[in-house]
Write an enzyme that holds these catalytic residues in place. Structure first.
Site, PDB file in Angstrom:
ATOM      1  N   GLU A   1      92.350  31.064 -47.739  1.00  0.00           N
ATOM      2  CA  GLU A   1      92.681  31.059 -46.309  1.00  0.00           C
ATOM      3  C   GLU A   1      91.825  30.093 -45.508  1.00  0.00           C
ATOM      4  O   GLU A   1      91.063  30.508 -44.636  1.00  0.00           O
ATOM      5  CB  GLU A   1      92.437  32.458 -45.739  1.00  0.00           C
ATOM      6  CG  GLU A   1      93.517  33.445 -45.970  1.00  0.00           C
ATOM      7  CD  GLU A   1      93.111  34.841 -45.529  1.00  0.00           C
ATOM      8  OE1 GLU A   1      93.988  35.700 -45.483  1.00  0.00           O
ATOM      9  OE2 GLU A   1      91.926  35.084 -45.244  1.00  0.00           O
TER      10      GLU A   1
ATOM     11  N   TYR B   1      88.460  26.220 -33.670  1.00  0.00           N
ATOM     12  CA  TYR B   1      87.686  27.163 -32.856  1.00  0.00           C
ATOM     13  C   TYR B   1      87.215  26.561 -31.539  1.00  0.00           C
ATOM     14  O   TYR B   1      86.174  26.955 -31.016  1.00  0.00           O
ATOM     15  CB  TYR B   1      86.502  27.731 -33.664  1.00  0.00           C
ATOM     16  CG  TYR B   1      86.927  28.364 -34.971  1.00  0.00           C
ATOM     17  CD1 TYR B   1      87.729  29.493 -34.980  1.00  0.00           C
ATOM     18  CD2 TYR B   1      86.554  27.823 -36.206  1.00  0.00           C
ATOM     19  CE1 TYR B   1      88.145  30.079 -36.181  1.00  0.00           C
ATOM     20  CE2 TYR B   1      86.958  28.397 -37.403  1.00  0.00           C
ATOM     21  CZ  TYR B   1      87.746  29.525 -37.378  1.00  0.00           C
ATOM     22  OH  TYR B   1      88.159  30.105 -38.558  1.00  0.00           O
TER      23      TYR B   1
ATOM     24  N   CYS C   1      79.325  26.982 -14.182  1.00  0.00           N
ATOM     25  CA  CYS C   1      78.164  27.537 -13.479  1.00  0.00           C
ATOM     26  C   CYS C   1      77.352  28.392 -14.416  1.00  0.00           C
ATOM     27  O   CYS C   1      77.395  29.629 -14.345  1.00  0.00           O
ATOM     28  CB  CYS C   1      78.627  28.338 -12.277  1.00  0.00           C
ATOM     29  SG  CYS C   1      78.973  27.236 -10.949  1.00  0.00           S
TER      30      CYS C   1
HETATM   31  N1  LLP Z   1      90.184  34.441 -43.406  1.00  0.00           N
HETATM   32  C1  LLP Z   1      89.585  35.388 -42.669  1.00  0.00           C
HETATM   33  C2  LLP Z   1      89.860  36.778 -42.949  1.00  0.00           C
HETATM   34  C3  LLP Z   1      88.712  35.026 -41.638  1.00  0.00           C
HETATM   35  O1  LLP Z   1      88.122  35.961 -40.925  1.00  0.00           O
HETATM   36  C4  LLP Z   1      88.473  33.652 -41.384  1.00  0.00           C
HETATM   37  C5  LLP Z   1      87.591  33.238 -40.295  1.00  0.00           C
HETATM   38  C6  LLP Z   1      89.137  32.701 -42.168  1.00  0.00           C
HETATM   39  C7  LLP Z   1      89.978  33.136 -43.180  1.00  0.00           C
HETATM   40  C8  LLP Z   1      88.974  31.219 -41.965  1.00  0.00           C
HETATM   41  O2  LLP Z   1      87.677  30.805 -42.172  1.00  0.00           O
HETATM   42  P1  LLP Z   1      87.321  29.224 -42.116  1.00  0.00           P
HETATM   43  O3  LLP Z   1      88.003  28.551 -43.275  1.00  0.00           O
HETATM   44  O4  LLP Z   1      87.803  28.728 -40.821  1.00  0.00           O
HETATM   45  O5  LLP Z   1      85.845  29.187 -42.224  1.00  0.00           O
HETATM   46  N2  LLP Z   1      84.625  31.177 -34.393  1.00  0.00           N
HETATM   47  C9  LLP Z   1      83.719  30.844 -35.470  1.00  0.00           C
HETATM   48  C10 LLP Z   1      84.371  31.022 -36.807  1.00  0.00           C
HETATM   49  C11 LLP Z   1      84.877  32.427 -37.012  1.00  0.00           C
HETATM   50  C12 LLP Z   1      85.566  32.585 -38.320  1.00  0.00           C
HETATM   51  C13 LLP Z   1      86.336  33.851 -38.328  1.00  0.00           C
HETATM   52  N3  LLP Z   1      87.058  34.081 -39.524  1.00  0.00           N
HETATM   53  C14 LLP Z   1      83.243  29.410 -35.285  1.00  0.00           C
HETATM   54  O6  LLP Z   1      83.622  28.775 -34.325  1.00  0.00           O
HETATM   55  O7  LLP Z   1      82.454  28.915 -36.074  1.00  0.00           O
END
Ligand code: LLP
Length: 457
Positions: A306, A407, A378
């Site tokens: 994912e 994000y 602000c």
């Molecule tokens: N699968 C699940 C169940 C997840 O919770 C996430 C990310 C992903 C896949 C995808 O992960 P990635 O490949 O994008 O690392 N807002 C934070 C990141 C939060 C990630 C949440 N879950 C940031 O800006 O770094």
């Protein structure tokens, strides 16, 4: 002393966009300025204004293809990369992902609806969430989307709703494999102390419970250990742990056919970052699952992963216009831009670092100065760069921040009632709008003044 090579001069990795700071099609035009997807950024801002999110189609497609290609190369069984749409959810992204043959992971009715409207086939969507509402579950059941069960309450609701709909529901269960990895505490999810998923020690009990339900059909297992991870070892361990759980489930009569190993592969935000390639990451996880299955004489399950950030982050840039300067002698020079924490909350939330350059002087030619780039909100902490070296710049100049595809838009807000930027897609010299710019009056759309207050005034 030899001048340090600008990150814009580094060789582009076409196969694994997460290893680049900049989108694949980034170039310096004959005007000496920054171009993306064959488009002059300066011209795009003249036409569409700033701040502006831009996505590069070639980088996006290459990232999707890298996952597909590596899974086909290293995993002899069936496989499906699933895009984690929380990274950047839109009808456009859903459509592009689906055109590349990927599935999609959604965590709310909003993300589900966006995926379906964007044309992702329901059988390629998985629905996550640690606190799904009845309405969300009903939406998933009606649309025949596979649900990933996160906890007991979730299981109870799913059982009740699928029974009341007389509908067999395919489920996967999410568990915490107890793997620690080095990433920001807020985005680490695989350790035992996590709000997501069943504890691994509870799984046998759970398998037993699921056997006694009427409508729930356990198809697969899911685990996600965190995000922006540069190590390969945790995913190597994860493959083996998950296969062992398949064996446990067998004892309770469940034939697990799908393993979803989550996302988490990091990207290169700055020159200090050196993430593994998509190929290396997929090879690690595939090899680990294949080895563990061979050892235990198991048929290979369908392997799913994912990725979110590593699909979309490097494809995205954000363009800001410089406004005010404030020089504090002997301390720093603040340079303020026309966006900030509402379009990119990551620096204030996770102290994240990015790379940036001036659109009119991307290679920082001539004299350079150190600046602090502040947003316009602000809030003193609304700082996008604590310290960055840029060519000398002035009010009206444009700044390009790289690696903002994931994000940023999806975590954006209207703090200070600031409208969200427009988003463009660029490819082969053409730019197309994929999200319209909000206006201040759009933000009034959901405000309601009760009648008696209208009378009062
Ligand atoms: N699968 C699940 C169940 C997840 O919770 C996430 C990310 C992903 C896949 C995808 O992960 P990635 O490949 O994008 O690392 N807002 C934070 C990141 C939060 C990630 C949440 N879950 C940031 O800006 O770094």
């Amino acid at each position: 002393m030899q001048e340090k090579k600008s990150f814009l001069k580094q060789k582009i990795d076409w196969e694994s966009p997460n290893k680049n700071i900049v989108p694949i099609t980034t170039s310096i035009g004959s005007d000496g300025k920054l171009w993306i997807g064959g488009c002059s950024i300066e011209e795009l801002v003249e036409k569409y204004n700033s701040p502006l999110y831009i996505l590069d189609e070639i980088t996006l497609r290459n990232s999707c293809r890298a996952y597909k290609k590596a899974l086909e190369k290293y995993y002899p069984g069936k496989s499906l990369p699933i895009y984690a749409s929380k990274a950047n959810s839109s009808i456009f992204m859903s459509n592009l992902i689906s055109s590349e043959g990927l599935g999609l992971d959604a965590v709310s009715e909003g993300e589900l609806l966006t995926a379906l409207k964007g044309g992702v086939p329901n059988e390629k969507i998985v629905f996550h969430g640690n606190n799904k509402s009845d309405k969300e579950i009903e939406f998933a059941v009606r649309n025949n989307v596979k649900v990933i069960v996160d906890n007991d309450y979730d299981l109870e609701r799913l059982e009740e709703i699928s029974t009341s709909f007389n509908h067999d529901l395919e489920i996967m269960i999410r568990f915490t494999p107890g793997i620690e990895c080095h990433t920001h505490e807020y985005i680490r999810t695989g350790s035992f102390d996590s709000k997501f998923g069943f504890g691994i020690e509870y799984l046998n009990n759970l398998f037993d419970r699921i056997s006694n339900t009427e409508r729930l059909k356990l198809k697969g297992l899911h685990a996600h250990i965190g995000s922006q991870i540069f190590e390969l070892e945790p995913h190597n361990d994860l493959g083996e742990i998950m296969v062992n759980v398949i064996l446990d489930a067998k004892k309770f009569g469940h034939d697990i056919q799908e393993l979803n190993v989550g996302g988490g592969l990091g990207i290169k935000y700055t020159e200090n970052d050196d993430p593994p390639s998509i190929d290396e990451w997929v090879k690690t996880i595939s090899t680990s699952v294949v080895k563990a299955c061979e050892k235990n004489n198991l048929d290979l399950p369908t392997l799913m992963c994912e990725p979110g950030r590593s699909i979309v982050s490097t494809a995205g840039i954000t363009i800001y216009k410089i406004g005010a300067f404030k020089k504090i002698p002997g301390i720093r020079t603040y340079l303020s831009v026309d966006g900030g924490m509402s379009d990119n909350p990551r620096p204030i939330t996770y102290q994240s670092n990015y790379s940036a350059c001036l659109v009119s002087n991307p290679l920082n030619n001539n004299s350079k100065s150190k600046y602090t780039i502040a947003g316009k909100h602000c809030e003193s902490g609304d700082v996008l760069f604590k310290e960055i070296e840029l060519a000398d710049c002035n009010t009206g100049d444009l700044i390009c921040v790289f690696g903002t595809g994931a994000y940023n838009n999806s975590m954006s807000s209207n703090y200070n009632r600031i409208p969200r930027p427009a988003a463009l897609l660029v490819c082969d010299g053409e730019a197309e709008i994929i999200q319209k710019r909000e206006s201040p009056s759009d933000l009034l759309k959901y405000d309601v003044l009760p009648d008696r207050f209208i009378k009062q005034n």
